[in-house]
Motif scaffolding. Sequence first.
Motif, PDB file in Angstrom:
ATOM      1  N   VAL A  20      -2.172  -3.494  -3.445  1.00  0.00           N
ATOM      2  CA  VAL A  20      -2.270  -2.231  -2.712  1.00  0.00           C
ATOM      3  C   VAL A  20      -0.870  -1.697  -2.437  1.00  0.00           C
ATOM      4  CG1 VAL A  20      -3.259  -1.101  -0.672  1.00  0.00           C
ATOM      5  CG2 VAL A  20      -4.363  -3.138  -1.612  1.00  0.00           C
ATOM      6  N   ILE A  21      -0.728  -0.375  -2.510  1.00  0.00           N
ATOM      7  CA  ILE A  21       0.524   0.289  -2.154  1.00  0.00           C
ATOM      8  C   ILE A  21       0.207   1.302  -1.058  1.00  0.00           C
ATOM      9  CG2 ILE A  21       2.450   1.683  -2.994  1.00  0.00           C
ATOM     10  CD1 ILE A  21       1.359   0.585  -5.866  1.00  0.00           C
ATOM     11  N   CYS A  22       0.886   1.177   0.078  1.00  0.00           N
ATOM     12  CA  CYS A  22       0.708   2.105   1.204  1.00  0.00           C
ATOM     13  C   CYS A  22       2.034   2.822   1.464  1.00  0.00           C
ATOM     14  CB  CYS A  22       0.277   1.367   2.470  1.00  0.00           C
ATOM     15  SG  CYS A  22      -1.348   0.602   2.353  1.00  0.00           S
ATOM     16  N   VAL A  72      -3.209   4.806   1.973  1.00  0.00           N
ATOM     17  CA  VAL A  72      -3.278   3.910   0.823  1.00  0.00           C
ATOM     18  C   VAL A  72      -3.045   4.769  -0.405  1.00  0.00           C
ATOM     19  CG1 VAL A  72      -4.745   2.386  -0.540  1.00  0.00           C
ATOM     20  CG2 VAL A  72      -4.835   2.277   1.948  1.00  0.00           C
ATOM     21  N   LEU A  73      -1.871   4.630  -1.008  1.00  0.00           N
ATOM     22  CA  LEU A  73      -1.503   5.465  -2.154  1.00  0.00           C
ATOM     23  C   LEU A  73      -2.191   4.984  -3.425  1.00  0.00           C
ATOM     24  CD1 LEU A  73       2.335   5.796  -1.426  1.00  0.00           C
ATOM     25  CD2 LEU A  73       0.471   7.308  -0.712  1.00  0.00           C
ATOM     26  N   ALA A  74      -2.382   3.699  -3.548  1.00  0.00           N
ATOM     27  CA  ALA A  74      -3.038   3.176  -4.738  1.00  0.00           C
ATOM     28  C   ALA A  74      -3.563   1.792  -4.435  1.00  0.00           C
ATOM     29  CB  ALA A  74      -2.047   3.112  -5.903  1.00  0.00           C
ATOM     30  N   ARG A  75      -4.622   1.425  -5.115  1.00  0.00           N
ATOM     31  CA  ARG A  75      -5.147   0.059  -5.027  1.00  0.00           C
ATOM     32  C   ARG A  75      -5.718  -0.310  -6.387  1.00  0.00           C
ATOM     33  NH1 ARG A  75      -9.561   2.797  -2.215  1.00  0.00           N
ATOM     34  NH2 ARG A  75     -11.571   2.379  -3.238  1.00  0.00           N
ATOM     35  N   TYR A  76      -5.503  -1.565  -6.752  1.00  0.00           N
ATOM     36  CA  TYR A  76      -5.968  -2.057  -8.043  1.00  0.00           C
ATOM     37  C   TYR A  76      -6.627  -3.413  -7.827  1.00  0.00           C
ATOM     38  CZ  TYR A  76      -2.292   1.296  -9.109  1.00  0.00           C
ATOM     39  OH  TYR A  76      -1.508   2.412  -9.121  1.00  0.00           O
ATOM     40  N   PRO A  77      -7.872  -3.579  -8.317  1.00  0.00           N
ATOM     41  CA  PRO A  77      -8.750  -2.558  -8.885  1.00  0.00           C
ATOM     42  C   PRO A  77      -9.330  -1.666  -7.800  1.00  0.00           C
ATOM     43  CG  PRO A  77      -9.876  -4.655  -8.717  1.00  0.00           C
ATOM     44  CD  PRO A  77      -8.462  -4.914  -8.294  1.00  0.00           C
ATOM     45  N   GLU A  78     -10.176  -0.732  -8.172  1.00  0.00           N
ATOM     46  CA  GLU A  78     -10.771   0.186  -7.205  1.00  0.00           C
ATOM     47  C   GLU A  78     -11.669  -0.561  -6.229  1.00  0.00           C
ATOM     48  OE1 GLU A  78     -10.842   3.533  -6.395  1.00  0.00           O
ATOM     49  OE2 GLU A  78      -8.985   3.665  -7.529  1.00  0.00           O
ATOM     50  N   GLY A 688      15.402   1.575  -6.955  1.00  0.00           N
ATOM     51  CA  GLY A 688      15.125   1.905  -5.562  1.00  0.00           C
ATOM     52  C   GLY A 688      13.779   2.553  -5.331  1.00  0.00           C
ATOM     53  N   PHE A 689      13.046   2.877  -6.414  1.00  0.00           N
ATOM     54  CA  PHE A 689      11.759   3.555  -6.265  1.00  0.00           C
ATOM     55  C   PHE A 689      10.673   2.720  -6.934  1.00  0.00           C
ATOM     56  CE2 PHE A 689      14.893   6.882  -5.942  1.00  0.00           C
ATOM     57  CZ  PHE A 689      14.431   7.660  -4.892  1.00  0.00           C
ATOM     58  N   PHE A 690       9.563   2.539  -6.184  1.00  0.00           N
ATOM     59  CA  PHE A 690       8.434   1.836  -6.792  1.00  0.00           C
ATOM     60  C   PHE A 690       7.649   2.851  -7.615  1.00  0.00           C
ATOM     61  CE2 PHE A 690       4.437  -0.321  -7.250  1.00  0.00           C
ATOM     62  CZ  PHE A 690       4.821  -1.649  -7.390  1.00  0.00           C
ATOM     63  N   PRO A 691       7.472   2.600  -8.904  1.00  0.00           N
ATOM     64  CA  PRO A 691       6.869   3.620  -9.772  1.00  0.00           C
ATOM     65  C   PRO A 691       5.368   3.749  -9.549  1.00  0.00           C
ATOM     66  CG  PRO A 691       7.230   1.602 -10.993  1.00  0.00           C
ATOM     67  CD  PRO A 691       7.834   1.380  -9.636  1.00  0.00           C
ATOM     68  N   LYS A 692       4.840   4.827 -10.017  1.00  0.00           N
ATOM     69  CA  LYS A 692       3.390   5.013 -10.017  1.00  0.00           C
ATOM     70  C   LYS A 692       2.829   4.227 -11.191  1.00  0.00           C
ATOM     71  CE  LYS A 692      -0.255   8.500  -9.957  1.00  0.00           C
ATOM     72  NZ  LYS A 692      -0.575   9.938  -9.971  1.00  0.00           N
ATOM     73  N   LEU A 693       1.965   3.258 -10.881  1.00  0.00           N
ATOM     74  CA  LEU A 693       1.448   2.377 -11.919  1.00  0.00           C
ATOM     75  C   LEU A 693       0.283   3.030 -12.654  1.00  0.00           C
ATOM     76  CD1 LEU A 693       1.493  -1.030  -9.983  1.00  0.00           C
ATOM     77  CD2 LEU A 693       3.312   0.013 -11.335  1.00  0.00           C
ATOM     78  N   GLN A 694       0.047   2.574 -13.858  1.00  0.00           N
ATOM     79  CA  GLN A 694      -1.031   3.134 -14.677  1.00  0.00           C
ATOM     80  C   GLN A 694      -2.352   2.478 -14.274  1.00  0.00           C
ATOM     81  OE1 GLN A 694      -0.335   3.585 -18.886  1.00  0.00           O
ATOM     82  NE2 GLN A 694       1.890   3.554 -18.603  1.00  0.00           N
ATOM     83  N   ALA A 695      -3.200   3.270 -13.652  1.00  0.00           N
ATOM     84  CA  ALA A 695      -4.435   2.739 -13.088  1.00  0.00           C
ATOM     85  C   ALA A 695      -5.408   2.287 -14.166  1.00  0.00           C
ATOM     86  CB  ALA A 695      -5.088   3.794 -12.193  1.00  0.00           C
TER      87      ALA A 695
END
Length: 1281
Positions: A20-22, A72-78, A688-695
């Motif tokens: 999870v990314i918050c 919660v910006l992203a979570r894997y898996p849904e 310095g930046f955590f990238p947006k991962l490919q869901a």
Amino acid sequence: MSGSSAVSGAAPCRFAHYFVICGIDTETGLEPDELAGILLLRQGGSTFLRSYTFFCENFEESPLKRTFKSKVLARYPENIEWNPFDQDAVNMLCMPKGLSFRTQADQRHPQFHSFIITKEDGSRTYGFVHTFYEQVTSPQICSAMQTLYQMHNTEHASANPPSSSSSSSSSMDSLASSLDETDSPTSSSPTSSSRADSTYDSTRDTLYVSKALCLITPMPFMHACRGFLSQLYRAVTAASAPPLPLESYAYNILYEVPLPAPGRSLKFHGVYEPIVCQRPGLGELPLADFPLAEAFSLLGVENLVQVFTCTLLEMQILLYSQDYQRLMTVAESITTLLFPFQWQHVYVPILPASLLHFLDAPVPYLMGLQSKEGTDRSKLELPQEANLCFVDIDNHYIELPEDFPWFPNKSEFIQELREVLLSFGITDNTGAPPRTRSSPSSTPSTPGRERKTTAFRQLEDDGRNGNLAGEELTVLELLQGNATLERLQALTKRTGVTVARVEALRAGVKPQDTEEQRGRTAAEEEELRNAKLNVQLREVFASRFTTMFADYEAFVIQSAPDLESWLTNREQMHNFDKASFLSDQPEPYLPFLSHFIETQMFATFIDNKIMSQWEEKEPLLRVFDARIDKARLYNVRVPSLRSSSYQKCSILKECVQAMEQRLMKIDHTAIHPHLLDMKIGQGKYEQGFFPKLQADVLNTGPTNNKWSHRTATAQHKKDRHKQQTEHLNLDNDLKEKYMQDARSLGKNLRQPKLSDLSPAVIAQTNWKFVEGLLKECRLKTKRMLVEKMGQEAVELGHGEANITGLEENTLIASLCDLLERIWSHGLQVKQGKSALWSHLLHYQAREEKMEQQHVVSSVCPCIICFFRHIQNMSEIKTDVGRSRAWIRLSLEKKLLSQHLKQLLSRQALTRKLYKRYAFLRCEEEKEQFLYHLLSLNAVDYFCFTSVFTTIMIPYRVVIIPIKKLSNAMTTSNPWVCVSGELGDSGIMQIPKNVLEMTFDCQNLGKLTTVQLGHDNAGLLAKWLVDCVIVRNEITGHTYRFPCGRWLGKGVDDGSLERVLIGELVLPSGEEDSGRGCCTPPLQRSPSQTRRIKPTSAQIQEAIGEAVNNIVKHFHKPEKERGSLTVLLCGENSLVAALEQFFHHGFKSARLFQKTVFVWDFVEKAVAYMESADQMGDFQETAEPLGMTCQSLCRYVNAINSTPRNIGKDGKFQLLICLGARDRLLLQWLPLLVECPVILRMYEDTALLRDRTAVNALIGVLETLHDFPITLEALLVKGIDL
């Protein structure tokens, strides 16, 4: 669908369930975190609304100090079937205080913390969070922050905002205000102060915002998750890109790293270095990865043991620290040490700001609250503190509840723990370790980064990225340890690397065993050391329970024929023989054990034991039972079961061997991270930046994992088995319903529901609290009645219960705690630590005000009278103590229900003090509650008298003569001495011609005897006394001491003093108070009227019963025994029974119609023995017989020569008591039987002339030789022996 089903099917066997990314949602912008404010507003009223609005809209706080909503910006898996994702809960616990902003001038250290989500069924999910600061690149966010600063500066300059001196109207408000200003735990004082004075300018400053990376796992592999997240963060901040895209590492830990099997170890790979974890076997203590050494260092050994004891007794425990991870470490350490028991109540180690209202819960809880740096504990007002254990972790300080029993063998236990810590180089009270950081090497050096990068580039070359062979692993570990070779490899870029590397390293290869010893890094050695210390400390705790509960199975009552009937009748069944269990324990253990076996965790433990005969054993119970069985094999229990000697844990060395072997030789190495089938170029690396991962690649897992197929197959088997057994016993839903009722009170209240915090849900939660409190009251009062009525049956001669007094005190203490929790629920205003006492103070103030206004009150005056009695008791120092004293006094006087009903009758006062949802404002439940308390009037309690033993109590003594005769008064100088179970008043002179007097004396306890006498002065010296009445002026207990005999020379037996035995007088109207069964009266003094000639069989039976009562007396715990004088001298006592034996066939009225007493026979027998001795008749007899004659003569002469005028019956009573004390009765009886005097003074049919009866009497009296009989000082006063 196949992918998703594979995900859900494999989930239970996966190491991690979610990644999870918050952080900040740039689309919604800056949103103030108002949720906590709204909830606290509902608790506190309009004052807090104005306060909160002022902070949010009038900009008193610096914008950088305010909290904003995280997302919660992203979570894997849904989502996965086995553990549905709770977005609100995870977001709340990842960032409990919301988003935090910093500038380049502030410290921005990364933070690590963990959290736990406990579901309603008690299952747990663990979260591990790495929080770091990421530069804000959104112009809109930067612009919004600058606007907020401009508004803040304008407002700050134009107005002088009031300080925080305005008091809140609620305890929850003051708590919120102290927490609202909390800075980040990382902010040091200089930085905080500088930031408070600084401003933010988007053209000059760089803005940073917190972001959290989180792993959600089914098991608490804290070190492994911390290491993985730390490496992920290093990959983000490194100067060069990681070896593989970050998706590869996230995918690997989500889908390709399995949970270690029980008893196995696992190695998997992070971004730069391998990570090792291990899982205990089925016969070992369950997994616990949080460092116990840190908890012991933070609190100190003694403090931690005290907090552990509070947890065992299910008190309210509040942990307090600036550091979230410290809260989690201490909470998990304490609950881990409970083995084989489990915490059954609310468990929230990190309490988010939006859940502060849950501190109002009137149930046991274990919660953690973040503190503000420099916050004064005295300013932190909590909703209820009467039963609270407050743990200030940062200051190594704890506050314990009152009336707190110590853990058995506490000092020896602490010493053993200190020895274990010392063996690892840790001394007690060494001070707190540094504040928890994410990683000691947050900013990796260039060589280290190159070393790890090179190592994992090699992994990219490895064919299928499967498990590496042992030689390759060895080579890899050597490579990671040699910076020169790694730099060479980095330069050559894979060209010819393999051959060169192997050839270069072969010269330095060591034998395999040495390599295993030296191949571990310093960090791995430290982790192994901590793991070994964890296991040894836990074994010391587990050993205490194994010792204390080694024979618990013998006391489990398994009365149900099957599971269905047991579940159906769970509430009515007694599952554990508590009285017998406690009677089998050493006396020093009883204060703790009597409380502990009443807890929900112990009840659940016993429930699990009973259910294990129909179902598979609960894991903790299985391990515990196996340990007990093993202990029996090696250590057979001996008769010294009641010994309280301390036994140290004997398996400290062997307990770590299995774990050490697992870490020395890894059982399984997971698949290495590898390139995924994904689009290239997305999520491009930017330092310095955590990238947006490919869901798309992270939301579905592989379908070809061997262990996932094994899991699915096992699940299919389980499903088939479930279908086959569905028709047996109970429907599963019905069974679950029964189980919820059978287990803890309001099991669904075990946890606050984090995902839905709407007003309706909060109202429903409070309603469940009300129902739970009512049910608890019903169960407690029922239990108190059953126990007390059981005690009455014992006192009437049926059965036996050795520790009823201890159990009774435990149950009443539990009732006091329940009443405090009821009075604390829904408080508007917190005043003092006891809500009930605070209510009584308000009530008294209102009644006094009405008196001043000459308003006629319908109030029973005794409620205020009781209140003032308690107020005047200087021995009680605290409000909680006064509250408990008032409850106990009201209960002892059978007025508790009436007093509480009167207290709550002032509805205006109740509305002022309590919110609408409070228990005390729920009319129907309140009436039922008072009705349950009314049922306690059916039995007698001495819960005030027996507990407050040092207070001064006024007593009133009334002497009642037989007035129909002329000798109602006496010219002599009378005196009296009142004795009770706790002491005596000493001899007090009574003024002449006065039949009533009062005196103050330290609490005497239950009154047992009165000694009454006079000096025989004056013309009317003879005194015929009917009885003496003594009243305790505080409790109202009145005792009647019957006499019915003369005191005076030349009348009756010539006695000038008598020992009278008392009986409790029931108050008038007692029949109307609901007494279905009464407590048996105490024994009273024997009088002449009881001398109805009994048969010989009745006399022998009375002697047996009297001796039996004395034996029972000594088998009780010392504090439970009461007065031995009553058993020796009262009605149906030993003296009374032996008097009947000696009076049987006694020729008492022959000589000139003058009454002859048994003492006359004893004197004549002694005179005969002395004359025979002078004539030398005894010189030829055996030595012991001569000595026995001398002892009898010496005792009788000593009694006759005493200056006391106790009369002939009193002298015989004293001879029997002294003979029993000194074990001489058996020797004297044959002498009296053989004396020729007996022929003149006893008839042929007398029992004393029946050899069989005398021998039987000797056999019965011989039983008393095993016990140390002690006599009251006043009973033997003046006897010189």
